[in-house]
Design an enzyme around this catalytic site. Structure first.
Site, PDB file in Angstrom:
ATOM      1  N   SER A  34       0.850  -1.190   0.000  1.00 25.00           N
ATOM      2  CA  SER A  34       0.000   0.000   0.000  1.00 25.00           C
ATOM      3  C   SER A  34       0.888   1.243   0.000  1.00 25.00           C
ATOM      4  CB  SER A  34      -0.866  -0.013   1.269  1.00 25.00           C
ATOM      5  OG  SER A  34      -1.518   1.227   1.441  1.00 25.00           O
ATOM      6  N   TYR A  47      -2.216  -0.786  10.203  1.00 23.81           N
ATOM      7  CA  TYR A  47      -2.299  -1.131   8.773  1.00 23.81           C
ATOM      8  C   TYR A  47      -1.015  -0.676   8.070  1.00 23.81           C
ATOM      9  CZ  TYR A  47      -3.886  -1.115   3.908  1.00 23.81           C
ATOM     10  OH  TYR A  47      -3.996  -1.322   2.538  1.00 23.81           O
TER      11      TYR A  47
HETATM   12  N1  NAP Z   1      -8.616  -0.773  -2.051  1.00 28.11           N
HETATM   13  C1  NAP Z   1      -7.583   0.047  -2.086  1.00 28.11           C
HETATM   14  O1  NAP Z   1      -7.734   1.242  -2.404  1.00 28.11           O
HETATM   15  C2  NAP Z   1      -6.197  -0.458  -1.713  1.00 28.11           C
HETATM   16  C3  NAP Z   1      -5.119   0.437  -1.787  1.00 28.11           C
HETATM   17  C4  NAP Z   1      -3.847  -0.019  -1.483  1.00 28.11           C
HETATM   18  C5  NAP Z   1      -3.657  -1.346  -1.114  1.00 28.11           C
HETATM   19  N2  NAP Z   1      -4.736  -2.194  -1.032  1.00 28.11           N
HETATM   20  C6  NAP Z   1      -4.464  -3.590  -0.651  1.00 28.11           C
HETATM   21  O2  NAP Z   1      -5.105  -4.435  -1.603  1.00 28.11           O
HETATM   22  C7  NAP Z   1      -5.462  -5.675  -0.973  1.00 28.11           C
HETATM   23  C8  NAP Z   1      -6.920  -5.951  -1.210  1.00 28.11           C
HETATM   24  O3  NAP Z   1      -7.661  -4.947  -0.514  1.00 28.11           O
HETATM   25  P1  NAP Z   1      -9.192  -4.635  -0.804  1.00 28.11           P
HETATM   26  O4  NAP Z   1      -9.296  -3.179  -0.981  1.00 28.11           O
HETATM   27  O5  NAP Z   1      -9.734  -5.564  -1.827  1.00 28.11           O
HETATM   28  O6  NAP Z   1      -9.800  -4.971   0.632  1.00 28.11           O
HETATM   29  P2  NAP Z   1     -11.215  -5.600   1.014  1.00 28.11           P
HETATM   30  O7  NAP Z   1     -12.247  -5.136   0.101  1.00 28.11           O
HETATM   31  O8  NAP Z   1     -11.396  -5.291   2.487  1.00 28.11           O
HETATM   32  O9  NAP Z   1     -10.946  -7.144   0.837  1.00 28.11           O
HETATM   33  C9  NAP Z   1     -10.041  -7.756   1.714  1.00 28.11           C
HETATM   34  C10 NAP Z   1     -10.021  -9.237   1.485  1.00 28.11           C
HETATM   35  O10 NAP Z   1      -9.249  -9.805   2.552  1.00 28.11           O
HETATM   36  C11 NAP Z   1     -10.021 -10.812   3.174  1.00 28.11           C
HETATM   37  N3  NAP Z   1      -9.767 -10.858   4.600  1.00 28.11           N
HETATM   38  C12 NAP Z   1      -9.810  -9.824   5.486  1.00 28.11           C
HETATM   39  N4  NAP Z   1      -9.594 -10.277   6.733  1.00 28.11           N
HETATM   40  C13 NAP Z   1      -9.415 -11.622   6.626  1.00 28.11           C
HETATM   41  C14 NAP Z   1      -9.178 -12.653   7.558  1.00 28.11           C
HETATM   42  N5  NAP Z   1      -9.086 -12.418   8.886  1.00 28.11           N
HETATM   43  N6  NAP Z   1      -9.049 -13.923   7.104  1.00 28.11           N
HETATM   44  C15 NAP Z   1      -9.162 -14.192   5.789  1.00 28.11           C
HETATM   45  N7  NAP Z   1      -9.386 -13.258   4.857  1.00 28.11           N
HETATM   46  C16 NAP Z   1      -9.523 -11.977   5.280  1.00 28.11           C
HETATM   47  C17 NAP Z   1     -11.469 -10.423   2.935  1.00 28.11           C
HETATM   48  O11 NAP Z   1     -12.316 -11.543   3.058  1.00 28.11           O
HETATM   49  P3  NAP Z   1     -13.817 -11.311   3.589  1.00 28.11           P
HETATM   50  O12 NAP Z   1     -14.458 -10.356   2.611  1.00 28.11           O
HETATM   51  O13 NAP Z   1     -14.388 -12.667   3.585  1.00 28.11           O
HETATM   52  O14 NAP Z   1     -13.680 -10.703   4.941  1.00 28.11           O
HETATM   53  C18 NAP Z   1     -11.403  -9.881   1.515  1.00 28.11           C
HETATM   54  O15 NAP Z   1     -11.423 -10.932   0.578  1.00 28.11           O
HETATM   55  C19 NAP Z   1      -5.103  -5.513   0.509  1.00 28.11           C
HETATM   56  O16 NAP Z   1      -3.842  -6.095   0.748  1.00 28.11           O
HETATM   57  C20 NAP Z   1      -5.022  -4.004   0.694  1.00 28.11           C
HETATM   58  O17 NAP Z   1      -4.182  -3.661   1.760  1.00 28.11           O
HETATM   59  C21 NAP Z   1      -5.993  -1.784  -1.326  1.00 28.11           C
END
Ligand code: NAP
Length: 224
Positions: free
Chosen positions: A126, A139
């Site tokens: 991130s 985070y």
């Molecule tokens: N979105 C952004 O703007 C952004 C920016 C920079 C980096 N990122 C990174 O991109 C990646 C994906 O993020 P996202 O935005 O798609 O987040 P998200 O919408 O919150 O999805 C997170 C995923 O992680 C899973 N997860 C969370 N806690 C968990 C646990 N305790 N055990 C197993 N699975 C778990 C969730 O499963 P459930 O839905 O079943 O809980 C979901 O599939 C992450 O590493 C995040 O840090 C995102």
């Protein structure tokens, strides 16, 4: 990835969400997905080893490992950050990735080495894991640690030439986490996750052979 021919093992917390993805893949591709409902908060070394055995039994190989699951935790000043939540965020974002990497590295090595091919580990990072920002707490700290983990592991494995290890910042994407982090933002102004696929595809493909220990950014990715 399934659209590009990969048989994917989908690990996530919520069975219904995994089943929905499974159904979508089954409808839109000829690949064979597997779902693994697992709360990473409770993953230990035995659980990770059991998962590795399951993958070995089902597929007999593993070409790539993408660490993507993360949790945001509270956006709170460090001074007031509840330690229990700090530990939970660190467990999911960092320690669980270590456990999965430990358990799955032997299978990645066995898959790549015989043919002189490379397999790939990708850690999802991130912007706040590369430049700290106020109130992003555990985070941000866990993402900095993930960058360190990537560098140490890449260096440890470099001499084998069997597994490349890199980190990737997807940048802002329209997801549940983004909505939680920026509740006032218009979701339509943020690109969907599939707009940031190119760099993932590159790192999982032979085009990235020899690329290891790099911290890459999917925003504006225009190729190697
Ligand atoms: N979105 C952004 O703007 C952004 C920016 C920079 C980096 N990122 C990174 O991109 C990646 C994906 O993020 P996202 O935005 O798609 O987040 P998200 O919408 O919150 O999805 C997170 C995923 O992680 C899973 N997860 C969370 N806690 C968990 C646990 N305790 N055990 C197993 N699975 C778990 C969730 O499963 P459930 O839905 O079943 O809980 C979901 O599939 C992450 O590493 C995040 O840090 C995102």
């Amino acid at each position: 990835m399934a659209l590009y021919g990969a048989d994917v093992v989908l690990l996530g917390k919520t069975r219904t969400k995994l089943e929905a993805v499974f159904d979508w893949i089954a409808e839109h591709s000829a690949t064979q997905p597997v779902i693994v409902p697992c709360d990473l908060n409770f993953l230990n070394q035995d659980g990770a080893a059991a998962l590795a055995e399951q993958v070995r039994a089902e597929f007999g190989r593993l070409d790539s490992l993408v660490h993507n699951a993360s949790t945001l935790g509270p956006k709170t000043p460090i001074e007031h950050y509840p330690l229990a939540e700090w530990e939970a965020v660190t467990k999911v974002n960092l320690t669980a990735a270590v456990a999965l990497t430990q358990a799955l590295t032997p299978l990645l090595r066995e898959t790549g080495q015989p043919q002189g091919a490379e397999t790939s580990i990708v850690f999802t990072s991130s912007s706040v894991g590369r430049q700290g920002r106020a109130y992003w707490g555990a985070y941000a700290a866990s993402k900095f640690a993930v960058e360190g983990l990537m560098q140490v592991l890449a260096d440890e494995l470099a001499h084998e030439g069997a597994i490349r290890v890199n980190s990737l910042n997807p940048g802002a994407t329209r997801t549940a986490m983004r909505r939680l982090a920026y509740p006032g933002e218009d979701p339509a102004a943020v690109p969907p996750p599939e707009a940031r696929l190119d760099l993932y595809l590159y790192l999982l493909s032979d085009a990235a052979k020899g690329v290891t220990g790099r911290a890459l950014d999917a925003r504006g990715w225009a190729g190697p």
